[in-house]
Design a protein around this motif. Structure first.
Motif, short mmCIF file in Angstrom:
data_model
loop_
_atom_site.label_atom_id
_atom_site.label_comp_id
_atom_site.label_asym_id
_atom_site.label_seq_id
_atom_site.Cartn_x
_atom_site.Cartn_y
_atom_site.Cartn_z
N ARG A 47 65.54 78.79 -33.26
CA ARG A 47 64.70 78.77 -34.47
C ARG A 47 64.07 80.13 -34.70
O ARG A 47 63.81 80.88 -33.76
CB ARG A 47 63.58 77.72 -34.32
N HIS A 50 58.41 83.55 -39.26
CA HIS A 50 57.82 84.83 -39.70
C HIS A 50 56.57 85.16 -38.88
O HIS A 50 55.72 84.27 -38.70
CB HIS A 50 57.27 84.76 -41.12
N LYS A 67 49.64 85.39 -32.45
CA LYS A 67 49.96 84.02 -32.85
C LYS A 67 48.81 83.07 -32.53
O LYS A 67 48.25 83.13 -31.45
CB LYS A 67 51.21 83.58 -32.07
N THR A 70 49.03 76.71 -31.71
CA THR A 70 48.72 75.45 -32.40
C THR A 70 49.02 74.22 -31.56
O THR A 70 48.65 73.11 -31.92
CB THR A 70 49.56 75.34 -33.69
N GLY A 232 51.91 76.75 -42.56
CA GLY A 232 51.97 76.16 -41.22
C GLY A 232 50.58 75.92 -40.65
O GLY A 232 50.46 75.40 -39.54
N TYR A 233 49.53 76.29 -41.41
CA TYR A 233 48.17 76.04 -40.91
C TYR A 233 47.45 75.11 -41.86
O TYR A 233 47.65 75.14 -43.03
CB TYR A 233 47.40 77.35 -40.77
C1 LIG Z 1 54.81 86.25 -44.04
C2 LIG Z 1 54.25 85.39 -42.94
C3 LIG Z 1 53.55 85.99 -41.90
C4 LIG Z 1 53.02 85.21 -40.87
N1 LIG Z 1 52.33 85.82 -39.87
C5 LIG Z 1 51.75 85.08 -38.90
C6 LIG Z 1 50.97 85.70 -37.88
O1 LIG Z 1 50.77 86.91 -37.85
N2 LIG Z 1 50.43 84.90 -36.92
C7 LIG Z 1 50.61 83.53 -36.92
O2 LIG Z 1 50.08 82.85 -36.02
N3 LIG Z 1 51.34 82.92 -37.88
C8 LIG Z 1 51.91 83.65 -38.87
N4 LIG Z 1 52.66 83.04 -39.84
C9 LIG Z 1 52.86 81.57 -39.76
C10 LIG Z 1 53.97 81.28 -38.76
O3 LIG Z 1 55.23 81.70 -39.25
C11 LIG Z 1 54.05 79.77 -38.43
O4 LIG Z 1 54.42 79.04 -39.56
C12 LIG Z 1 52.76 79.23 -37.94
O5 LIG Z 1 52.34 80.06 -36.87
C13 LIG Z 1 52.88 77.76 -37.49
O6 LIG Z 1 53.65 77.74 -36.34
P1 LIG Z 1 53.73 76.55 -35.28
O7 LIG Z 1 53.96 77.19 -33.99
O8 LIG Z 1 52.56 75.66 -35.42
O9 LIG Z 1 55.10 75.96 -35.84
P2 LIG Z 1 55.96 74.67 -35.63
O10 LIG Z 1 56.01 74.20 -34.24
O11 LIG Z 1 57.27 75.01 -36.25
O12 LIG Z 1 55.19 73.66 -36.58
C14 LIG Z 1 55.18 73.88 -37.99
C15 LIG Z 1 54.39 72.76 -38.65
O13 LIG Z 1 55.06 71.53 -38.40
C16 LIG Z 1 54.11 70.52 -38.13
N5 LIG Z 1 54.20 70.08 -36.71
C17 LIG Z 1 55.04 70.55 -35.78
N6 LIG Z 1 54.87 69.91 -34.62
C18 LIG Z 1 53.90 69.00 -34.82
C19 LIG Z 1 53.27 68.04 -34.00
N7 LIG Z 1 53.62 67.87 -32.72
N8 LIG Z 1 52.28 67.29 -34.54
C20 LIG Z 1 51.92 67.45 -35.82
N9 LIG Z 1 52.48 68.33 -36.66
C21 LIG Z 1 53.46 69.11 -36.16
C22 LIG Z 1 52.77 71.13 -38.38
O14 LIG Z 1 52.41 70.98 -39.74
C23 LIG Z 1 53.01 72.59 -38.10
O15 LIG Z 1 52.05 73.43 -38.68
C24 LIG Z 1 53.21 83.79 -40.87
C25 LIG Z 1 53.93 83.20 -41.92
C26 LIG Z 1 54.44 83.98 -42.94
C27 LIG Z 1 55.21 83.32 -44.04
#
Ligand SMILES: Cc1cc2nc3c(=O)[nH]c(=O)nc-3n(C[C@H](O)[C@H](O)[C@H](O)COP(=O)(O)OP(=O)(O)OC[C@H]3O[C@@H](n4cnc5c(N)ncnc54)[C@H](O)[C@@H]3O)c2cc1C
Length: 233
Positions: A47, A50, A67, A70, A232-233
Motif C-alpha cells: 500500500r 501520501h 506521522k 492513529t 484520513g483524520y
Molecule cells: C497531500 C497529503 C499529505 C499528507 N501528509 C501527512 C503527514 O505529513 N502526516 C500524516 O500523519 N498524514 C499525512 N497525510 C494523511 C495520510 O496520508 C493518511 O491518510 C493518514 O495519516 C491516515 O493514515 P492511517 O494510518 O490512519 O491510515 P489507514 O490505516 O489506511 O486508515 C485510513 C482510514 O481508514 C479508516 N480505518 C482504518 N482502520 C480502521 C480501524 N481499525 N478502525 C476504524 N477506522 C479505520 C479510518 O477512517 C482511517 O482514518 C497526508 C495526506 C495527503 C493527501
C-alpha cells in the motif's frame, strides 16, 4: 523519482506523533511543502500513502516524514519501522509550496498539519530569506504541539517569525490563546492578515472551516488563500 529508502532514525515528537527519517538519495530535490508517497507491505498487501516531507530541502542528509499514529493499519506498519528497514518512495508532488515567493505569510494549521509548515520555516531560516511569518497553530493540549521546541528555537532566533499557539482543551497554567482558530482570533492576533498569503493545512474539516473564515468572513482574495487537505483524520 521512485526509489527504495532506508530508515535512518525515528524521533518521537509527541505521545502519538513520530518522525521517520530516511537516507536522502543524491539528486532528490523538492520544494518546502511537497509530499511523497510511502509504500510498504501492510497486512500482506503493498500500500502507498501520501506524506508531506517535514524536512527542508536545506537538510542534505535525510528526508523526514512525520506521522500521527492513529492505531490504524498503515500507521501501525509505519510505527513498526526500525533503523535499517526499507520502504518505497515516489515523488515529490504537490504545489502547496513556499520557497520565498511572498514577503509575508500566515500559516494556519492544526495538529499534524504542521508538517509542510515546519519544512517551510526551516527553509526560510536556513536560506535567510527574511520572510515575515506569523504562524497560528492549534492543538488540543500543550503536549500535542508537534515540533514545539524547534518552533520556539526558530522564533527566538528570528525576529520576523511569530509563533502563536492556541489550545482547545487547556489545563491549568496555560497562558496563551484558547479555542479553535476563528476570524476574531485572526483579526486580533494578526492585524495585517490582509497583507499576507495564508497557508492552511490539516484535517479536512479544519481546512474547510479556515478557508471559509478567510474567504467569506475576512474577505481575503482566493489567490491569497492556499490550502492542503490531510484526509484520513
Ligand atoms: C497531500 C497529503 C499529505 C499528507 N501528509 C501527512 C503527514 O505529513 N502526516 C500524516 O500523519 N498524514 C499525512 N497525510 C494523511 C495520510 O496520508 C493518511 O491518510 C493518514 O495519516 C491516515 O493514515 P492511517 O494510518 O490512519 O491510515 P489507514 O490505516 O489506511 O486508515 C485510513 C482510514 O481508514 C479508516 N480505518 C482504518 N482502520 C480502521 C480501524 N481499525 N478502525 C476504524 N477506522 C479505520 C479510518 O477512517 C482511517 O482514518 C497526508 C495526506 C495527503 C493527501
Amino acid at each position: 523519482m521512485r526509489f527504495e529508502a532506508t530508515v535512518k532514525e525515528t524521533i518521537q515528537r509527541t505521545p502519538d506523533v513520530r518522525s521517520i527519517r530516511f537516507n536522502r538519495p543524491k539528486g532528490f530535490s523538492y520544494l518546502p511543502g511537497q509530499y511523497i508517497f510511502i509504500g510498504l507491505r501492510v497486512g500482506g498487501k503493498y500500500r502507498e500513502k501520501h506524506f508531506t516531507i517535514s524536512s527542508s530541502p536545506t537538510e542534505p542528509d535525510h528526508l523526514e516524514i512525520t506521522k500521527r499514529l492513529t492505531g490504524h493499519e498503515f500507521a501501525d506498519a509505519l510505527a513498526a519501522l526500525k533503523v535499517g528497514d526499507r520502504v518505497s518512495i515516489d515523488g515529490p508532488e504537490g504545489d502547496f509550496t513556499f520557497a520565498g515567493e511572498y514577503e509575508k505569510i500566515l500559516p494556519l494549521t492544526g495538529g499534524i498539519g504542521i508538517t509542510p509548515v515546519r519544512s517551510m520555516l526551516r527553509y526560510c531560516m536556513d536560506m535567510k530569506l527574511g520572510t515575515d511569518v506569523v504562524l497560528l497553530y492549534s492543538n488540543s493540549s500543550e503536549n500535542d504541539i508537534v515540533f514545539k521546541d524547534e518552533l520556539e528555537e526558530m522564533r527566538k532566533s528570528n525576529k520576523k517569525l511569530n509563533v502563536i499557539h492556541t489550545i482547545t482543551q487547556p489545563i491549568g497554567g496555560w497562558k496563551g490563546l484558547t479555542g479553535r482558530i476563528n476570524g476574531m482570533m485572526i483579526r486580533e492576533a494578526v492585524p495585517d492578515f490582509m497583507d499576507r498569503v495564508s497557508y492552511v493545512c490539516g484535517p479536512p474539516m479544519m481546512v474547510d472551516d479556515m478557508v471559509k473564515v478567510l474567504r467569506k468572513e475576512l474577505r481575503m482574495p482566493g489567490k491569497k488563500v492556499k490550502y492542503e487537505y490531510f484526509p484520513g483524520y
